[in-house]
Design a protein around this motif. Structure first.
Motif: not given
Lengths: 453, 453
Positions: A4-6, A88, B11, B76, B78-80
């Protein structure tokens, strides 16, 4: 959370109360003083420019203050904002550090500024204000207040620093789209503006001058109040929602920051991300470091003095005990227009004076380098202001690479740079330069302050 | 969901496969034909410009195609994307309709375009491509491909329509920030560009000319392929992620659209939001309407003919069976630069020909009116292209007010307008105007097409 990033909060988990660090400071804040009498300011002295609920928040010592439902309802357009693990960027820097950023650039105006704009417009609305004046430098604040006033049917009048008015037509367009009226400052509309223009018809303006104009307009017009986008205690209060959300999200990630970083102009975005964590240092003995990243060309916290100074250039506002370069200090034309302010939030200033936080001055070029690195790793093009926080985060992450420590770094991505591409073009064309510390000018600007310690 | 505006997917719920409507179309698609032989194109004919995996997707009839993990990982960022219930717009319109929008403007380049840019850069990378060329009009596509190429270490060369190159320096700056190289088109770099400039040294360019230049550069340079931002089947495939996510989110909201709307330039954002729902019409007997909203100044779907035509201006690309205004048609200088294209996606064209979808032409001014209404209700400043979808949604919502029906309207917010404020300024200054249907010019441009039906 490996994949997971967000880290996304539910809308229902948006904080329902703001956090007021005044309740937890062990130190006493020195009160603002009246510009005419030089005696401590009475709350009633602020009635000419602020509505009562804002004045109450400005002086409140309550730890928690409820966010009105009407404010929450509009904040939900873009809040809660994502917390992002910058994997990243970590990989690019080859650092063992974990880097997180709180993405405040997702608001419609593109920065953290509407967090307070919505609240201020609401309190003015319920107090009967029909018209709000303000200043704006780079335009982030002016567009945020125009955006906010639209929701409450308040007329919004913005004095925009002339150099930005000319260089940033896109921000001007945004203010109009949301229904605001924009004037280049200094203008012929106010005594303060006319005085500056008489002395220098080619004046490019400054944030201090624009504040003088906006305050004068407010006190001399009917049914009009003034709105401030940073510095003041109530603005810092409203921005606490950033750090409060980030605390919940860091907990979701099973992590806690060793270092919290924000760029610093007037102090509200730095305080917004920092103070809810600083609370844990004060009340729970945590040892998180807090780093305010400011431009070397306007080094308020690292080269200013902790003195009583005016908030504006002309000397119409109260004097605040704060770090200042002197209210007549005229910063170089750096591209981070939002960080070109001579003073600093009294709350941030007090925290720095009492070594609860640190400050760091950064050159323009290293910040744009960091901005481009960030855009090419995490994708988002940051505002020039925000690039200072990114640069400071990279410095901390690089230290970790040297020491091998896996520290957790959190910074506030205070805004995007979509309408700052003019500055990026200058950077790519090689026309951008660094500025030296303006030592003598600072001493000149500080000399002769009425209450210099 | 009474209190909720944004409907947010996890995500982990990002679709893992793209949807290919070719598997469900009851009609046969007429094949593209070779520009020299006028015979059906062989897949191998495309090898000069596309890598093999893209060619496979272009002709595939598989219903579902896996999204590679490397592509998902970057999506990922910016998505979803959020699905938003536009309650403030509904209230402003005083309509019983429920309006939802899918917010594709949250990507770093600011639109839906990177959905396919990331996929195309990935497939080129694994196929050994070192350099990608493309064209861009308003700059949304060029900045998206530059953004995508950066993640895969591919050099990105962009031919930008000259009028936009000059009017949209901010988009140019974005492409550079992400590492792209930008040339104004027509340029002296290609035979196609030189030919156009010889005939008209002041040519302001067009999307068709820029495509000719980008294709020529690709076929005449080593290790270089070409990338297309709309129109093609593989682009439509990649954009299906918009509609696939929206279907999950509509289900979360306990709702299903009666009308789905997208603006229409080449067709990929319209198809992206529409085709996963159109699938339900075809396979499950649903009766959702699909409305493609295009500019009156470039009315490909509403005033074009369903013919074989070239994708570019010079005639280097295959001929596609599509709605077209004729490849030599030169649209007026409207502000929705991304909708100024003579042709349309063959898949969208086929769906229109078979009455599976509808099209609607809108004037520039009514679209900017709608854009400002949207900015003042839902907060977000839309791209001029996107304003066509908003205007169409408002027309549908107003119909509901008249009939009292509570229809569910879904539109794609394909991009934000942060770098289009120049156009908003023209709108506010009263310098913007509508254009009449260019009927005679269309007939002239369509005359003499080699395979005109």
């Amino acid at each position: 959370m490996e994949d997971t990033y967000k880290i996304i909060l539910d809308e229902k988990d948006i904080p329902k109360r703001w956090y007021n660090i005044q309740a937890d400071f062990p130190q006493e804040l020195e009160p603002p003083v009246h510009p005419a009498t030089l005696r401590p300011l009475e709350p009633s002295d602020m009635k000419a420019i602020f509505p009562d609920p804002i004045i109450e928040q400005e002086i409140s010592r309550e730890r928690w203050i409820d966010i009105p439902a009407e404010v929450l309802d509009i904040l939900k357009i873009w809040r809660p904002t994502p917390l992002v693990r910058a994997r990243r960027l970590e990989k690019f820097l080859d650092t063992p550090a974990k880097i997180y950023f709180k993405n405040e650039s997702v608001s419609p105006p593109g920065s953290h500024k509407p967090n307070t704009a919505i609240a201020q417009a609401y309190y003015n609305k319920i107090s009967g204000t029909g018209r709000l004046t303000t200043e704006t430098g780079a335009g982030q604040w002016g567009s945020s207040l125009a955006f906010a006033c639209g929701y409450f049917g308040i007329e919004c009048v913005i004095y925009m620093v002339k150099v930005s008015y000319e260089q940033k037509p896109y921000r001007r367009g945004m203010m109009k789209t949301w229904g605001g009226t924009v004037y280049a400052s200094p203008s012929e509309r106010t005594q303060a503006g006319r005085k500056i223009l008489a002395a220098d018809p080619n004046s490019q303006g400054s944030l201090g001058i624009a504040i003088s104009e906006a305050v004068e307009d407010a006190v001399t017009s009917t049914n009009t109040k003034y709105s401030l986008g940073s510095v003041a205690n109530h603005v810092v209060l409203h921005q606490s929602i950033i750090g409060l959300e980030a605390k919940k999200q860091m907990a979701m990630a099973g992590d806690y920051p060793d270092v919290v970083i924000g760029c610093h102009g007037g102090g509200s975005n730095f305080a917004g991300i920092s103070f809810p964590f600083l609370s844990d240092n004060i009340t729970e003995g945590k040892t998180t470091r807090f780093v305010a990243a400011e431009p070397s060309a306007c080094p308020t916290l690292t080269a200013g003095e902790f003195v009583y100074d005016f908030g504006d250039t002309v000397g119409m506002t109260p004097l605040y005990k704060m770090y200042s370069l002197g209210h007549s200090f005229m910063p170089s034309g750096i591209h981070a227009g939002g960080l070109r302010y001579h003073g600093a939030s009294p709350l941030v200033s007090s925290a720095l004076k009492h070594k609860q936080i640190e400050a760091m001055a950064l050159q323009q070029m290293e910040c744009f380098d960091a901005a481009v690195t960030f855009a090419r790793t995490e994708g988002i093009i940051p505002a020039p202001e925000t690039s200072h926080a990114i640069r400071a985060a990279i410095i901390e992450a690089n230290k970790c690479r040297e020491t091998g420590e896996s520290k957790t770094i959190l910074f506030n991505l205070s805004g995007h740079g979509h309408v700052d591409m003019f500055s990026y073009e200058k950077y790519f064309s090689g026309e951008m330069e660094d500025f030296q510390l303006p030592g003598e000018e600072i001493q000149k600007a500080l000399a002769g302050l009425p209450l210099r310690a």
